[in-house]
Write an enzyme that holds these catalytic residues in place. Structure first.
Site, short mmCIF file in Angstrom:
data_model
loop_
_atom_site.label_atom_id
_atom_site.label_comp_id
_atom_site.label_asym_id
_atom_site.label_seq_id
_atom_site.Cartn_x
_atom_site.Cartn_y
_atom_site.Cartn_z
N PRO A 1 17.67 -13.49 4.21
CA PRO A 1 17.66 -14.45 5.30
C PRO A 1 18.30 -13.86 6.55
O PRO A 1 19.46 -13.47 6.54
CB PRO A 1 18.50 -15.61 4.77
CG PRO A 1 18.54 -15.43 3.30
CD PRO A 1 18.44 -13.97 3.07
N GLU A 2 17.53 -13.80 7.62
CA GLU A 2 18.13 -13.52 8.92
C GLU A 2 18.43 -14.86 9.57
O GLU A 2 18.20 -15.92 8.96
CB GLU A 2 17.17 -12.67 9.77
CG GLU A 2 16.97 -11.26 9.20
CD GLU A 2 17.07 -10.16 10.25
OE1 GLU A 2 17.71 -10.37 11.29
OE2 GLU A 2 16.49 -9.10 10.02
N HIS B 1 19.29 -17.17 -11.65
CA HIS B 1 20.15 -16.81 -10.53
C HIS B 1 20.63 -18.03 -9.74
O HIS B 1 21.06 -17.90 -8.61
CB HIS B 1 19.43 -15.83 -9.61
CG HIS B 1 18.96 -14.60 -10.31
ND1 HIS B 1 19.83 -13.69 -10.89
CD2 HIS B 1 17.73 -14.13 -10.56
CE1 HIS B 1 19.12 -12.72 -11.45
NE2 HIS B 1 17.86 -12.96 -11.26
N ARG C 1 20.92 -11.32 -5.87
CA ARG C 1 21.74 -10.11 -5.66
C ARG C 1 23.22 -10.41 -5.48
O ARG C 1 24.03 -9.49 -5.43
CB ARG C 1 21.20 -9.32 -4.47
CG ARG C 1 19.78 -8.87 -4.75
CD ARG C 1 19.19 -8.07 -3.62
NE ARG C 1 17.73 -8.09 -3.78
CZ ARG C 1 16.89 -7.53 -2.94
NH1 ARG C 1 17.33 -6.91 -1.88
NH2 ARG C 1 15.61 -7.60 -3.16
#
Length: 271
Positions: free
Chosen positions: A2-3, A91, A109
């Site tokens: 995500p930017e 996750h 991650r």
DNA sequence: CCACGCTCCTGCGCGC
DNA sequence: TGCGCGCAGGAGCGTG
């Protein structure tokens, strides 16, 4: 990853759905994020009303009364509103439960974070030293000019330094420089006021366009409302090395600047 | 203060 | 077809 546009899209997805709702519980399945999710999270947040969802840089701020939760999505994180009883995936590390709904943090991650903070979120150590928001008035020609006088680094690297401006990640750094017709290799301090102004404007436009598009496509990003992926945004240069420039037709090139893949058109973008 | 390199982690794509 | 390597990414932090 995500930017800023994806983070803002997430904020806009969550805000109307959960503001005013009371937290009824918190399930932490895996606390091992970039900063550990505290054991105290559930006791701090349960019973509190979500008053607002704000954003500072790429941090999402869940505002309570008092106190807040600071969330960063790292590179693979997402926050979605889901039915509270929806079985979690592998996750899905944290659920903030609001009755029958849950705000679910997924982050394969685990570069993200979710921490409780008493009091003013902007006073949090992670947020205290951040530069101006690219979409607000403080980020303009004068600011960028002054902020780049004392550095030796290339402008692309300077744009990604949160002390100068927040929220410009690797993709939109390349895209903004293309729009401004400035080579990413240019030493930041050689830019005059005019080019600084043009670049500041192009950063703003690039991010604003991406927000309007609902955030650029991420492999594993899902908006706050749970609707799946967004249409592929047409990048001008990012990831397009070897392909032809959408403006002039010449070949887009790639180089590593400060350990980051950087893409530009050597014909359109000047030193 | 400044610049740089390292680090966390997983999924994916490519080359063999 | 399968395996394994390398890369991608945000950003704090330690070091020089």
């Amino acid at each position: 990853m995500p930017e800023l546009p994806e983070v803002e899209t997430t904020r806009r997805g969550i805000l109307p759905v959960l503001t005013g709702q009371v937290v009824t519980g918190c399930r932490v399945r895996n606390p091992r994020l970039r900063l550990p999710v505290s054991d105290l999270m559930e006791s701090r947040v349960t019973g509190r009303t979500l008053l607002d969802v704000r954003r500072r840089a790429k941090y999402l701020l869940l505002i309570f009364d008092p106190g807040c939760i600071v969330v960063h999505l790292g590179m693979s994180g997402s926050l979605r509103v889901v039915p509270a009883e929806l079985p979690p995936g592998p996750h899905d590390h944290v659920d903030l439960v609001f009755g029958a709904s849950a705000l679910r943090l997924r982050d394969p991650r685990r570069f993200g974070l979710m921490v409780w903070h008493d009091g003013d979120p902007l006073a949090h150590p992670l947020l205290r030293h951040l530069g101006p928001e690219p979409l607000e008035a403080g980020f303009d020609a004068g600011w960028l000019y002054r902020a780049t006088r004392a550095t030796q680094v290339p402008i692309k690297q300077a744009l990604m330094d949160a002390r100068r401006v927040v929220g410009v990640g690797n993709i939109y750094a390349s895209e903004s420089l293309f729009r401004a017709r400035i080579s990413p290799l240019v030493s930041a301090r050689t830019l005059g006021r005019v080019r600084c102004g043009r670049l500041a404007g192009c950063v703003r436009e690039t991010l604003q366009d991406a927000i309007l598009a609902g955030g650029s496509t991420l492999r594993d990003f899902v908006g706050g409302d749970g609707r799946p992926g967004y249409f592929q945004q047409q990048y001008f240069v990012y990831g397009r090395d070897g392909q032809s420039c959408r403006v002039c037709g010449k070949t887009i090139v790639k180089a590593i600047i400060a350990q980051r893949a950087t893409f530009w058109c050597p014909h359109c973008q000047r030193r």
